[in-house]
Design a protein around this motif. Structure first.
Motif, PDB file in Angstrom:
ATOM      1  N   SER A   1       0.762  -1.065   0.024  1.00 18.54           N
ATOM      2  CA  SER A   1      -0.131  -0.097  -0.117  1.00 18.54           C
ATOM      3  C   SER A   1       1.008   1.322   0.045  1.00 18.54           C
ATOM      4  CB  SER A   1      -0.986   0.104   1.160  1.00 18.54           C
ATOM      5  OG  SER A   1      -0.221   0.260   2.576  1.00 18.54           O
ATOM      6  N   LEU A   2       0.209   2.433  -0.618  1.00 21.95           N
ATOM      7  CA  LEU A   2       1.040   3.625  -0.603  1.00 21.95           C
ATOM      8  C   LEU A   2       0.062   4.609   0.158  1.00 21.95           C
ATOM      9  CD1 LEU A   2       3.271   5.407  -1.619  1.00 21.95           C
ATOM     10  CD2 LEU A   2       1.771   6.118  -3.566  1.00 21.95           C
ATOM     11  N   GLN A   3       0.531   5.136   1.142  1.00 21.35           N
ATOM     12  CA  GLN A   3      -0.209   6.140   2.071  1.00 21.35           C
ATOM     13  C   GLN A   3       0.358   7.518   1.828  1.00 21.35           C
ATOM     14  OE1 GLN A   3      -0.110   5.009   6.132  1.00 21.35           O
ATOM     15  NE2 GLN A   3      -0.829   2.965   5.604  1.00 21.35           N
ATOM     16  N   ILE A   4      -0.652   8.499   1.486  1.00 26.71           N
ATOM     17  CA  ILE A   4      -0.177   9.832   1.084  1.00 26.71           C
ATOM     18  C   ILE A   4      -0.723  10.866   2.363  1.00 26.71           C
ATOM     19  CG2 ILE A   4      -0.383  11.688  -0.544  1.00 26.71           C
ATOM     20  CD1 ILE A   4      -0.802   9.831  -2.890  1.00 26.71           C
ATOM     21  N   ALA A   5      -0.082  11.479   2.880  1.00 27.77           N
ATOM     22  CA  ALA A   5      -0.491  12.166   3.919  1.00 27.77           C
ATOM     23  C   ALA A   5      -0.943  13.467   3.392  1.00 27.77           C
ATOM     24  CB  ALA A   5       0.589  12.502   5.166  1.00 27.77           C
TER      25      ALA A   5
END
Lengths: 113, 112
Positions: B74-78
């Protein structure tokens, strides 16, 4: 030049014609790649070159050829274009051994009628 | 065979919220898992990668998580920004190989 350039930006081509897509990089990367990207899909590797003078086949090489006469240039040739080769073509490069971090050009949109 | 795929084709988020983009993979032998961002009309751009012996890696506003048990990336973008609007591809690579195997992409739309 900074990075990778591709030419032409777009082209409409009659079926049966020969076409060469140009790619030049100025990062002195050993490895270069050609991908095609069809609408809604990811990128598929056509051909690659790990170093000048060597080339290899990717996932979808049929109908395409490449050459790598020097480090900077990696042209892709369609000997006799067919409509199924309508796609966006991306050239990329990477440092040798760092294929996971590829630098992509802006792409060539090719339409074969 | 080898394959990399994505769960969601389109993700819409409110500006300022966090985004999570998911990806499933099938090749346990891959050494690296990578995320690329492709803005409209441009070529893909490398964002971040993670080695297979890690489970988390952080970059600037992005975090990649790797769950090898369920073969999930997964890629989490804040604090998602309008400039994050793009198609995101996961990819995998065996360190000794020239090959990048790309998934089909997830489109991230950021609502103002």
């Amino acid at each position: 030049i900074a990075g990778i350039t591709q030419a032409p930006t777009s082209q409409i081509l009659a079926a049966g014609r020969r076409m060469t897509l140009r790619c030049t990089q100025d990062m002195r990367h050993n490895a270069m790649y050609w991908y095609r990207q069809d609408l809604g899909l990811g990128l598929r590797l056509i051909h690659y070159s790990n170093t000048a003078g060597t080339t290899g086949k990717g996932e979808v090489p049929d109908g395409y050829s490449v050459s790598r006469a020097n480090t900077d240039d990696f042209p892709l040739t369609l000997a006799s274009a067919v409509p199924s080769q309508t796609s966006v073509y991306f050239c990329a490069s990477s440092a040798l051994g760092l294929a996971r971090e590829q630098f992509f050009g802006p792409g060539t949109r090719l339409t074969v009628l | 065979g080898e394959s990399v795929g994505l769960h969601l084709p389109t993700l819409s988020v409110q500006e300022g919220d966090n985004s999570i983009i998911n990806c499933a993979y099938s090749n346990s032998a891959s050494d690296y898992f990578i995320w690329y961002k492709q803005e409209s009309g441009k070529g893909p751009q490398f964002i971040i990668d993670i080695r297979s012996n890690m489970d988390k890696r952080q970059g600037q506003r992005v975090t990649v998580l790797l769950n090898k048990t369920v073969k999930h990336l997964s890629l989490q973008i804040a604090a998602t920004q309008p400039g994050d609007s793009a198609v995101y591809f996961c990819a995998e690579n065996m360190g000794s190989s020239y090959k990048l195997i790309f998934g089909s992409g997830t489109r991230l739309l950021v609502r103002p």
